[in-house]
Write an enzyme that holds these catalytic residues in place. Structure first.
Site, PDB file in Angstrom:
ATOM      1  N   CYS A   1      93.413 -17.865  72.536  1.00  0.00           N
ATOM      2  CA  CYS A   1      92.519 -18.831  72.976  1.00  0.00           C
ATOM      3  C   CYS A   1      91.058 -18.637  72.390  1.00  0.00           C
ATOM      4  O   CYS A   1      90.569 -17.581  72.116  1.00  0.00           O
ATOM      5  CB  CYS A   1      92.423 -18.685  74.496  1.00  0.00           C
ATOM      6  SG  CYS A   1      90.953 -19.674  75.108  1.00  0.00           S
TER       7      CYS A   1
ATOM      8  N   LYS B   1      53.654 -11.665  98.178  1.00  0.00           N
ATOM      9  CA  LYS B   1      54.785 -11.277  98.841  1.00  0.00           C
ATOM     10  C   LYS B   1      55.954 -10.943  97.973  1.00  0.00           C
ATOM     11  O   LYS B   1      56.475 -12.052  97.073  1.00  0.00           O
ATOM     12  CB  LYS B   1      55.041 -12.401  99.792  1.00  0.00           C
ATOM     13  CG  LYS B   1      56.504 -12.339 100.502  1.00  0.00           C
ATOM     14  CD  LYS B   1      56.396 -13.344 101.551  1.00  0.00           C
ATOM     15  CE  LYS B   1      57.742 -13.853 102.193  1.00  0.00           C
ATOM     16  NZ  LYS B   1      58.809 -12.830 102.025  1.00  0.00           N
TER      17      LYS B   1
ATOM     18  N   GLU C   1      48.036 -10.345 100.530  1.00  0.00           N
ATOM     19  CA  GLU C   1      48.727  -9.632  99.531  1.00  0.00           C
ATOM     20  C   GLU C   1      49.752 -10.482  98.917  1.00  0.00           C
ATOM     21  O   GLU C   1      50.086 -11.224  99.504  1.00  0.00           O
ATOM     22  CB  GLU C   1      49.296  -8.442 100.180  1.00  0.00           C
ATOM     23  CG  GLU C   1      48.431  -7.287 100.819  1.00  0.00           C
ATOM     24  CD  GLU C   1      49.223  -6.404 101.827  1.00  0.00           C
ATOM     25  OE1 GLU C   1      50.480  -6.286 101.486  1.00  0.00           O
ATOM     26  OE2 GLU C   1      48.599  -5.783 102.519  1.00  0.00           O
TER      27      GLU C   1
ATOM     28  N   CYS D   1      93.878 -24.059  80.853  1.00  0.00           N
ATOM     29  CA  CYS D   1      92.850 -23.658  80.112  1.00  0.00           C
ATOM     30  C   CYS D   1      92.330 -24.715  79.246  1.00  0.00           C
ATOM     31  O   CYS D   1      93.355 -25.465  78.681  1.00  0.00           O
ATOM     32  CB  CYS D   1      93.002 -22.443  79.145  1.00  0.00           C
ATOM     33  SG  CYS D   1      91.373 -22.228  77.959  1.00  0.00           S
TER      34      CYS D   1
ATOM     35  N   CYS E   1      91.761 -17.224  81.811  1.00  0.00           N
ATOM     36  CA  CYS E   1      92.763 -17.683  80.822  1.00  0.00           C
ATOM     37  C   CYS E   1      93.383 -16.445  80.263  1.00  0.00           C
ATOM     38  O   CYS E   1      92.882 -15.702  79.629  1.00  0.00           O
ATOM     39  CB  CYS E   1      92.257 -18.674  79.840  1.00  0.00           C
ATOM     40  SG  CYS E   1      93.418 -18.615  78.488  1.00  0.00           S
TER      41      CYS E   1
ATOM     42  N   TYR F   1      53.410  -1.226 101.122  1.00  0.00           N
ATOM     43  CA  TYR F   1      52.378  -2.377 101.664  1.00  0.00           C
ATOM     44  C   TYR F   1      52.160  -2.221 103.501  1.00  0.00           C
ATOM     45  O   TYR F   1      51.384  -2.903 103.943  1.00  0.00           O
ATOM     46  CB  TYR F   1      52.838  -3.844 101.510  1.00  0.00           C
ATOM     47  CG  TYR F   1      54.089  -4.175 101.845  1.00  0.00           C
ATOM     48  CD1 TYR F   1      54.595  -4.084 103.172  1.00  0.00           C
ATOM     49  CD2 TYR F   1      55.090  -4.674 100.790  1.00  0.00           C
ATOM     50  CE1 TYR F   1      56.113  -4.553 103.285  1.00  0.00           C
ATOM     51  CE2 TYR F   1      56.312  -4.998 100.951  1.00  0.00           C
ATOM     52  CZ  TYR F   1      56.813  -4.800 102.578  1.00  0.00           C
ATOM     53  OH  TYR F   1      58.166  -5.323 102.557  1.00  0.00           O
TER      54      TYR F   1
ATOM     55  N   LYS G   1      54.511 -19.193 102.063  1.00  0.00           N
ATOM     56  CA  LYS G   1      55.638 -19.242 101.193  1.00  0.00           C
ATOM     57  C   LYS G   1      55.522 -20.334 100.261  1.00  0.00           C
ATOM     58  O   LYS G   1      55.215 -21.333 100.693  1.00  0.00           O
ATOM     59  CB  LYS G   1      57.096 -19.301 101.849  1.00  0.00           C
ATOM     60  CG  LYS G   1      57.188 -18.201 102.503  1.00  0.00           C
ATOM     61  CD  LYS G   1      58.840 -17.815 102.362  1.00  0.00           C
ATOM     62  CE  LYS G   1      59.932 -17.206 102.927  1.00  0.00           C
ATOM     63  NZ  LYS G   1      60.982 -17.368 102.854  1.00  0.00           N
TER      64      LYS G   1
ATOM     65  N   ASP H   1      59.194 -10.443  96.043  1.00  0.00           N
ATOM     66  CA  ASP H   1      60.721 -10.903  96.472  1.00  0.00           C
ATOM     67  C   ASP H   1      61.711  -9.969  96.279  1.00  0.00           C
ATOM     68  O   ASP H   1      62.121  -9.795  95.272  1.00  0.00           O
ATOM     69  CB  ASP H   1      60.982 -12.163  95.546  1.00  0.00           C
ATOM     70  CG  ASP H   1      61.927 -13.144  96.108  1.00  0.00           C
ATOM     71  OD1 ASP H   1      62.664 -12.735  97.185  1.00  0.00           O
ATOM     72  OD2 ASP H   1      62.194 -14.015  95.470  1.00  0.00           O
TER      73      ASP H   1
END
Ligand code: IVH
Length: 685
Positions: A433, A119, A117, A409, A427, A228, A315, A121
């Site tokens: 800015c 896997k 199957e 900054c 900032c 599953y 894996k 994540d």
């Protein structure tokens, strides 16, 4: 280091590794913010396992080797699992997989089948159904007890609240909750636009989402789930594969890649196939799970303290590459948040050249102890932004110095601040800015705000440089004579190509027309366009509906704002702060004078087109052109209704990719029309 001192004692090593692994477990499971790669974690775990084997008397009682990672978070009710929620032993090598096969064969004393199957994540979940009703959803937690997240899980559309067919009276089924890549990208775009930090990858965002306290917030995030592992009266079935196939007939979503394999050679072919093809999937997988198919054999093989002996996870390698950190630059975003960016010696990774990687914030820099000149490992899972996962300390130049976070900054020189409880530096010079000013204007003209598409980033840059745009109200003062003939040449740093931005007659007229048309934008979108931190599209809609005018919002107290559905402390505080700034009030007054909608104009509501009057829709699956929410909004706009599950009263099922076969079957059985995204667009003309 003293070269003559002896290496640390086994006790010191075991204690340190135990502490470190526990911390990583906490980061991974509880905070959903891992700081090392899976591979590195597995390496540390194996190291500890080997030491514990040699010195069993030194092993901690709650060693991560014995305990499934994780703990329970505090804000959910914790409940005991009917059976421990175990993890799987895993490997990255074909040889180890073959060894697993040999061992299992020896124990079983015969040949047998496997099921291979994908896997997924994501985030493990155990669902309990009683008399066909979903009554409980528990997270893994510490493997013995988990968090009860039933209400949040109920918002996932592919998890049925009610089963159909010949289901057992009571059973549990376990699976993985995850987020599709596209949905994840879209959600992150939204988050960045709203001034929130993006999630690092779909797995983290799925885990973070399911642990949110507000189910209504969870509902807005597109989660999905594959199941599953059936747990109940297993005597019903001879094999694991049969259990999956039958669960599918009850309406549960099972991934259809699962395959019965007659031998480990077939399993290996399955693994190789998916390692190559996985990038084409709409979701992320990190390997393949191999399970003994026969239940009888599974029972005979049994469990170790931590893992079943009848299953193993293979894996996939996440590709990583070593490169050098050349320098660190600091980028200032629309909200003033300062992000450190690593400039790397270009390196090829999964087919693309990586030159930069985000270092996120000072905490991450400190944790990595990263220094200019260091050799670092970058990793890239799927299409995610590359990440620096480790520093090769052996390669560190002798004269290297710890990296200092900037204090001022880089764009405007203002001293940076770090708010209590936040990881980012800001900032505070919002009005002066440049990237903040320009960022706010780019946000203002965006499609979901004032939608002035004749006014892209380059033109904003140009007009800002020429002193014509200082804030969003200045758009409405622009005159033809001021903008006609302006030009600028820029060089793209990435490609080295030069680009010309020139405003000639046609563009000038287009710009002015776009600005004029934007005056018809409804209030809620103008409000969103102002770029108040945490006031995204949905919050803006809520505020506009509740307060009706900008003046009422400006005058609202913290308590009054807080009383509005879904407006919490952070949003309320941010709104108060925004309106406390006299420059913002000036902008509002100018926008009002320019004729923008700063209140809900009941008479000016768009005329409702009732093409879908009274028709009920089930929207299911993943779509390519629009998000599920956009489609739902459109249905309502045209007078239709959205319903959660298919029944004889449903008129249409609007089906995207990955819609469960059971749902499709149900719709067909009931004679309900199943339409695609394209059919729907045609329907509403
Ligand atoms: S079976 C006792 N099947 O991966 C066996 N797990 O590293 C239970 N996972 O704990 C697990 N896809 O959270 C199984 N097709 C799949 C899976 C899967 C993802 C997760 C699950 C598990 C972990 C093991």
């Amino acid at each position: 280091m003293d070269l003559f001192s002896s290496p640390p004692s086994p006790k010191i090593q075991i204690d340190a590794l135990t502490r470190e692994l526990k911390e990583h477990n906490y980061n991974y499971y509880v905070l959903a913010e891992p700081t090392i790669s899976d591979r590195e974690f597995d390496r540390l775990l194996k190291e500890l396992e080997a030491l514990e084997k040699e010195f069993p008397e030194l092993a901690h009682l709650d060693s991560p080797v014995k305990v499934v990672g994780g703990a329970v978070t505090k804000n959910f009710i914790t409940k005991k699992h009917s059976r421990p929620m175990l993890s799987l032993g895993n490997t990255y090598s074909e040889a180890e997989l073959r060894e697993f096969d040999e061992r299992a064969k020896k124990l079983a004393g015969m040949d047998f089948e496997y099921v291979a199957e994908l896997k997924f994540d994501g985030f493990a979940i155990g669902l309990t159904y009683k008399n066909g009703k979903l009554i409980q959803a528990l997270t893994r937690g510490d493997g013995t007890q988990g968090d009860d997240v039933t209400e949040n899980v109920k918002t996932i559309r592919t998890i049925p609240h009610q089963l159909h067919g010949n289901y057992p009276e009571e059973f549990e089924i376990r699976g993985e909750i995850f987020m599709h890549r596209k949905a994840f990208d879209r959600m992150n775009e939204e988050r960045v636009k709203n001034g929130e930090a993006p999630f690092a990858n779909p797995r983290n965002s799925a885990a973070g989402t399911i642990k949110m306290q507000e189910s209504s917030e969870v509902a807005k995030r597109p989660l999905d789930c594959f199941l599953y592992h059936f747990l109940g009266d297993e005597k019903r079935f001879l094999t694991h594969y049969d259990s999956l196939k039958e669960a599918e007939t009850w309406g549960l979503q099972i991934n259809d890649a699962a395959k019965v394999c007659k031998s480990m050679d077939e399993v290996w072919a399955f693994i190789k196939h998916w390692d190559k093809e996985r990038k084409k999937l709409s979701f992320e997988i990190d390997g393949v799970v191999v399970k003994v198919n026969s239940y009888q054999l599974q029972h005979e093989l049994g469990f170790t303290a931590k893992n079943p002996r009848w299953a193993i996870a293979y894996k996939f390698e996440t590709e990583r590459a070593a490169t050098k950190l050349l320098s660190v630059s600091f980028q200032v975003g629309r909200t003033g948040a300062v992000t450190p960016v690593a400039n790397l010696e270009p390196v090829l990774l999964l087919g693309t050249t990586v030159k930069r990687a985000s270092l996120h914030n000072q905490d991450i820099i400190n944790e990595l102890d990263i220094r200019v000149g260091d050799t670092v490992f970058v990793e890239k899972g799927g299409e995610i932004i590359p990440k620096i996962i480790e520093v090769d300390l052996d390669m560190r130049p002798l004269d290297s110095k710890p990296l200092e976070f900037i204090t001022h900054c880089p764009e405007c020189g203002t001293a940076l601040i770090r708010k209590e409880g936040e990881v980012a530096h800001y900032c505070p010079n919002e009005e002066g800015c440049p990237p903040q000013i320009k960022g706010k204007m780019v946000h203002f003209v965006a499609r979901k705000a004032l939608d002035i598409d004749s006014m892209g980033e380059e033109r904003i840059d140009l007009l800002h440089e020429k002193g014509l745009l200082k804030n969003v109200a200045d758009f409405y003062d622009l005159k033809y004579e001021q903008i006609f003939g302006l030009s600028k040449t820029t060089k793209d740093e990435e490609t080295g190509k030069t680009k010309d931005t020139r405003i000639l007659e046609k563009s000038a007229n287009n710009i002015l027309l776009g600005i004029e048309t934007s005056k018809n934008t409804p209030f809620e979108r103008v409000l969103f366009g102002l770029g108040i931190r945490f006031v995204g599209e949905t919050v803006a809609k809520k505020l506009a509906k509740y307060f009706k005018t900008i003046d009422a919002i400006a005058a609202a107290t913290f308590e009054e704002l807080n009383a509005v559905d879904e407006i919490g402390d952070t949003i309320a505080e941010s709104i108060i702060q925004w309106f406390a700034n006299p420059q913002h009030i000036e902008i509002i007054e100018k926008l009002k004078a320019a004729g923008l909608h700063l209140s809900v104009d009941e008479s000016n509501q768009p005329e409702i087109d009732n093409k879908l009057d009274g028709k009920s829709f089930v929207v299911s699956g993943v779509f390519t052109k629009f998000s599920r929410d956009e489609l739902k909004d459109t249905i309502e706009k045209f007078g239709g209704k959205n319903v959660g599950s298919i029944s004889s009263k449903t008129d249409f099922v609007l089906a995207g990719e990955n819609m469960g076969p059971a749902k499709l079957q149900k719709a067909t059985d009931l004679g309900i029309k199943v339409i695609s995204e394209e059919d729907f667009m045609e329907m509403i003309g």
